[in-house]
Write an enzyme that holds these catalytic residues in place. Structure first.
Site, PDB file in Angstrom:
ATOM      1  N   CYS A  65       0.866  -1.181   0.000  1.00 43.72           N
ATOM      2  CA  CYS A  65       0.000   0.000   0.000  1.00 43.72           C
ATOM      3  C   CYS A  65       0.901   1.228   0.000  1.00 43.72           C
ATOM      4  O   CYS A  65       1.662   1.441   0.944  1.00 43.72           O
ATOM      5  CB  CYS A  65      -0.903   0.000   1.224  1.00 43.72           C
ATOM      6  SG  CYS A  65      -1.873   1.518   1.413  1.00 43.72           S
ATOM      7  N   HIS A 138      -2.636  -4.014 -10.328  1.00 45.20           N
ATOM      8  CA  HIS A 138      -3.483  -2.906 -10.772  1.00 45.20           C
ATOM      9  C   HIS A 138      -3.881  -3.097 -12.227  1.00 45.20           C
ATOM     10  O   HIS A 138      -3.132  -3.657 -13.031  1.00 45.20           O
ATOM     11  CB  HIS A 138      -2.743  -1.568 -10.628  1.00 45.20           C
ATOM     12  CG  HIS A 138      -2.538  -1.152  -9.209  1.00 45.20           C
ATOM     13  ND1 HIS A 138      -3.380  -0.291  -8.542  1.00 45.20           N
ATOM     14  CD2 HIS A 138      -1.586  -1.507  -8.306  1.00 45.20           C
ATOM     15  CE1 HIS A 138      -2.957  -0.129  -7.304  1.00 45.20           C
ATOM     16  NE2 HIS A 138      -1.872  -0.845  -7.136  1.00 45.20           N
ATOM     17  N   GLU A 185     -10.297   0.574  -5.064  1.00 49.45           N
ATOM     18  CA  GLU A 185      -9.330  -0.292  -4.396  1.00 49.45           C
ATOM     19  C   GLU A 185      -9.950  -1.647  -4.076  1.00 49.45           C
ATOM     20  O   GLU A 185     -11.067  -1.734  -3.573  1.00 49.45           O
ATOM     21  CB  GLU A 185      -8.820   0.362  -3.105  1.00 49.45           C
ATOM     22  CG  GLU A 185      -7.907   1.549  -3.348  1.00 49.45           C
ATOM     23  CD  GLU A 185      -7.068   1.883  -2.135  1.00 49.45           C
ATOM     24  OE1 GLU A 185      -6.440   0.962  -1.563  1.00 49.45           O
ATOM     25  OE2 GLU A 185      -7.047   3.048  -1.743  1.00 49.45           O
ATOM     26  N   CYS A 194      -4.984   6.617  -3.837  1.00 51.72           N
ATOM     27  CA  CYS A 194      -4.319   5.316  -3.763  1.00 51.72           C
ATOM     28  C   CYS A 194      -2.890   5.515  -4.242  1.00 51.72           C
ATOM     29  O   CYS A 194      -2.660   5.865  -5.410  1.00 51.72           O
ATOM     30  CB  CYS A 194      -5.042   4.295  -4.636  1.00 51.72           C
ATOM     31  SG  CYS A 194      -4.234   2.674  -4.708  1.00 51.72           S
ATOM     32  N   GLY A 197      -1.794   2.903  -6.729  1.00 55.57           N
ATOM     33  CA  GLY A 197      -2.563   3.154  -7.945  1.00 55.57           C
ATOM     34  C   GLY A 197      -2.004   4.310  -8.751  1.00 55.57           C
ATOM     35  O   GLY A 197      -1.984   4.272  -9.990  1.00 55.57           O
TER      36      GLY A 197
END
Length: 250
Positions: A65, A138, A185, A194, A197
């Site tokens: 993350c 992703h 997410e 994110c 992301g």
């Protein structure tokens, strides 16, 4: 249980020192993340000696993350009065340091990617679809109108190409150095920002020729700056804030 509440661009986290924790982490994460009956957050982060583990609001575990890593890095560097730190995650080791403006820079694992044919996603009108791994998976779509497609995130999260589900990003290229982004997410839903992301969108823009290697990614919660170097290295710089500390009775 003592906890720390942190946020990065509105992407919010509960951080727990879990060295002596014996409770099952998925169930505990769901309780803590509940915004009505718990503390409330997008993800729960457990610091476990040399490792950092990330759990989504639905109790599923994430490999990495980006925004959460910056928050943990800030917390640990403040504790240790350090200017840099290395975090060990399921998605690989992350090197963190303080930037000159007080923000946090994270060096991520080298990304991998695959440009996918739009025909594999007949329900969405896109210029490119790119699968990107930056430690976690992703799927980035370059579209003309983010608002018209962001509701499709939940469906795309469960696309059969990704048996373990996927984070879904909808990107709109403003210029070669600026991209607008909204991320659905995995295990959370639409979030204000994110970090991983944003990195995935920058990688996808670079490999498709839509953007330069250094790009500002603008999300509802604010801006992240992503740098790609000639060797494939990937850095993310942005804010991280410890909001408050507290104690919850479970």
């Amino acid at each position: 249980m003592d906890f720390i509440k942190a946020q990065a661009l509105g992407n919010d986290f509960v951080i727990i020192d879990a060295i002596n924790l014996s409770q099952p982490l998925p169930e505990l994460s769901k309780k803590l993340a509940d915004r009505h009956y718990g503390i409330g957050c997008d993800q729960v982060i457990f610091i476990m000696e040399e490792k950092v583990r990330f759990f989504n609001a639905d109790g599923s575990e994430a490999e990495a993350c980006g925004n959460g890593s910056r928050c943990v890095a800030k917390y640990l560097m403040d504790q240790r009065n350090a200017e840099s730190i290395t975090l060990s995650t399921l998605g690989g080791d992350l090197f963190a340091k303080r930037a000159n403006n007080g923000e946090i820079t994270i060096t991520l694992q080298k990304p991998t990617w695959e440009v996918l044919g739009p025909s594999q996603f007949p329900n969405i009108d896109c210029l490119f679809a790119v699968s990107v791994s930056v430690g976690n998976p992703h799927l980035v779509f370059f579209v003309d109108d983010i608002l018209s497609v962001q509701h499709m995130g939940e469906e795309l999260e469960h696309h059969p190409l990704f048996p373990n589900r996927v984070n879904v990003g909808f990107a709109d290229v403003v210029s070669r150095s600026k991209v607008n982004l909204q991320v659905w997410e995995r295990g959370v839903g639409l979030t204000l920002a994110c970090g991983s992301g944003a990195c995935a969108a920058a990688v996808a823009g670079s490999v498709t020729g839509l953007t330069d290697n250094n790009v500002c990614v603008v999300q509802p919660g604010g801006e992240l700056f992503i740098e790609l170097d000639a060797t494939g290295g990937l850095c993310m710089t942005g804010p991280a804030e410890i909001v408050f500390r507290g104690r919850i009775i479970l």
